[in-house]
Write a protein that holds these residues in place. Structure first.
Motif, PDB file in Angstrom:
ATOM      1  N   GLN A   1      14.342   5.546  51.839  1.00  0.00           N
ATOM      2  CA  GLN A   1      13.587   4.303  51.886  1.00  0.00           C
ATOM      3  C   GLN A   1      14.403   3.083  52.313  1.00  0.00           C
ATOM      4  OE1 GLN A   1      11.722   4.947  47.877  1.00  0.00           O
ATOM      5  NE2 GLN A   1       9.857   4.457  49.018  1.00  0.00           N
ATOM      6  N   GLY A   2      15.510   3.303  53.054  1.00  0.00           N
ATOM      7  CA  GLY A   2      16.278   2.151  53.500  1.00  0.00           C
ATOM      8  C   GLY A   2      17.334   2.483  54.517  1.00  0.00           C
TER       9      GLY A   2
ATOM     10  N   LEU B   1      15.065  -2.562  53.260  1.00  0.00           N
ATOM     11  CA  LEU B   1      14.673  -1.743  52.115  1.00  0.00           C
ATOM     12  C   LEU B   1      13.149  -1.730  52.032  1.00  0.00           C
ATOM     13  CD1 LEU B   1      17.237  -3.394  49.688  1.00  0.00           C
ATOM     14  CD2 LEU B   1      17.575  -1.335  51.096  1.00  0.00           C
ATOM     15  N   GLN B   2      12.570  -0.561  52.063  1.00  0.00           N
ATOM     16  CA  GLN B   2      11.115  -0.418  52.099  1.00  0.00           C
ATOM     17  C   GLN B   2      10.509  -0.533  50.702  1.00  0.00           C
ATOM     18  OE1 GLN B   2       9.481  -0.383  54.965  1.00  0.00           O
ATOM     19  NE2 GLN B   2      11.468  -0.432  56.019  1.00  0.00           N
ATOM     20  N   PRO B   3       9.221  -0.902  50.630  1.00  0.00           N
ATOM     21  CA  PRO B   3       8.545  -0.909  49.328  1.00  0.00           C
ATOM     22  C   PRO B   3       8.743   0.444  48.641  1.00  0.00           C
ATOM     23  CG  PRO B   3       7.150  -1.900  50.992  1.00  0.00           C
ATOM     24  CD  PRO B   3       8.333  -1.320  51.720  1.00  0.00           C
TER      25      PRO B   3
ATOM     26  N   LYS C   1      14.502   1.713  45.283  1.00  0.00           N
ATOM     27  CA  LYS C   1      15.216   1.314  44.077  1.00  0.00           C
ATOM     28  C   LYS C   1      16.601   1.928  44.168  1.00  0.00           C
ATOM     29  CE  LYS C   1      14.829   1.061  39.070  1.00  0.00           C
ATOM     30  NZ  LYS C   1      14.002   1.374  37.885  1.00  0.00           N
ATOM     31  N   TRP C   2      17.633   1.117  43.914  1.00  0.00           N
ATOM     32  CA  TRP C   2      19.004   1.611  44.043  1.00  0.00           C
ATOM     33  C   TRP C   2      19.207   2.874  43.220  1.00  0.00           C
ATOM     34  CZ3 TRP C   2      22.978   2.978  40.991  1.00  0.00           C
ATOM     35  CH2 TRP C   2      24.180   3.262  41.641  1.00  0.00           C
ATOM     36  N   SER C   3      18.748   2.867  41.959  1.00  0.00           N
ATOM     37  CA  SER C   3      19.027   3.981  41.051  1.00  0.00           C
ATOM     38  C   SER C   3      18.338   5.280  41.445  1.00  0.00           C
ATOM     39  CB  SER C   3      18.678   3.604  39.608  1.00  0.00           C
ATOM     40  OG  SER C   3      17.333   3.186  39.514  1.00  0.00           O
ATOM     41  N   THR C   4      17.319   5.225  42.282  1.00  0.00           N
ATOM     42  CA  THR C   4      16.677   6.460  42.741  1.00  0.00           C
ATOM     43  C   THR C   4      16.993   6.787  44.199  1.00  0.00           C
ATOM     44  OG1 THR C   4      14.621   5.279  43.256  1.00  0.00           O
ATOM     45  CG2 THR C   4      14.775   6.318  41.092  1.00  0.00           C
ATOM     46  N   CYS C   5      17.363   5.791  44.992  1.00  0.00           N
ATOM     47  CA  CYS C   5      17.575   6.016  46.431  1.00  0.00           C
ATOM     48  C   CYS C   5      19.039   6.078  46.852  1.00  0.00           C
ATOM     49  CB  CYS C   5      16.856   4.932  47.233  1.00  0.00           C
ATOM     50  SG  CYS C   5      15.058   4.939  46.992  1.00  0.00           S
TER      51      CYS C   5
ATOM     52  N   ASP D   1      21.542  -2.725  39.141  1.00  0.00           N
ATOM     53  CA  ASP D   1      20.486  -1.942  39.777  1.00  0.00           C
ATOM     54  C   ASP D   1      19.603  -2.967  40.486  1.00  0.00           C
ATOM     55  OD1 ASP D   1      18.818   0.144  40.555  1.00  0.00           O
ATOM     56  OD2 ASP D   1      18.063   0.578  38.544  1.00  0.00           O
ATOM     57  N   ALA D   2      18.830  -2.516  41.475  1.00  0.00           N
ATOM     58  CA  ALA D   2      17.952  -3.427  42.208  1.00  0.00           C
ATOM     59  C   ALA D   2      16.781  -2.639  42.760  1.00  0.00           C
ATOM     60  CB  ALA D   2      18.725  -4.109  43.346  1.00  0.00           C
TER      61      ALA D   2
END
Length: 130
Positions: free
Chosen positions: A20-21, A38-40, A43-47, A95-96
């Motif tokens: 997603q980015g 960064l696409q809708p 999330k840093w912690s998942t991507c 995280d973001a």
């Protein structure tokens, strides 16, 4: 003699993609500029965390937000939301995630040089940084 230089993030020196980015990088005068898109749903912690395997993002960011909304939560629990026109300094340990349905575009001048980049591990195994 010093010479003027010009590059564009539209034709980056390097592009790194992740779930997603993506980050487009150009380097001038020893400074690496990164344009992150960064696409809708990003999330840093998942991507990115699955790539770098750290508990939180350890890259410092000095960035200008072009579009979208970005929520950041520090390891200490403090939070801030950033939007178009904001300039932010985000230290390591966060995280973001993208807020809403608009992609986030940021121009970063401090933390993207090694963001999601594989580095050599002493044992010869690939390891990643964020």
């Amino acid at each position: 003699m010093n010479t003027m230089q010009k590059k564009t993030v539209l034709q980056p020196d390097e592009r790194r993609t992740f779930n997603q980015g993506q980050v487009d990088l150009v380097t001038l005068g020893g400074v690496t500029f990164g344009r992150a898109t960064l696409q809708p749903g990003w999330k840093w912690s998942t991507c990115v965390k699955p790539i770098v395997k750290t508990n939180s993002c350890q890259a410092p960011h000095l960035q200008y937000q072009v579009s979208g909304r970005l929520q950041v939560v520090m390891d200490d629990g403090s939070e801030q939301e950033f939007g178009p026109g904001d300039v932010s300094l985000i230290p390591p340990g966060h995280d973001a995630w993208v807020v809403g349905n608009e992609p986030v575009v940021v121009i970063d001048i401090s933390g993207m040089g090694d963001y999601a980049k594989p580095v050599s591990h002493p044992a010869g195994q690939a390891q990643f940084t964020d």
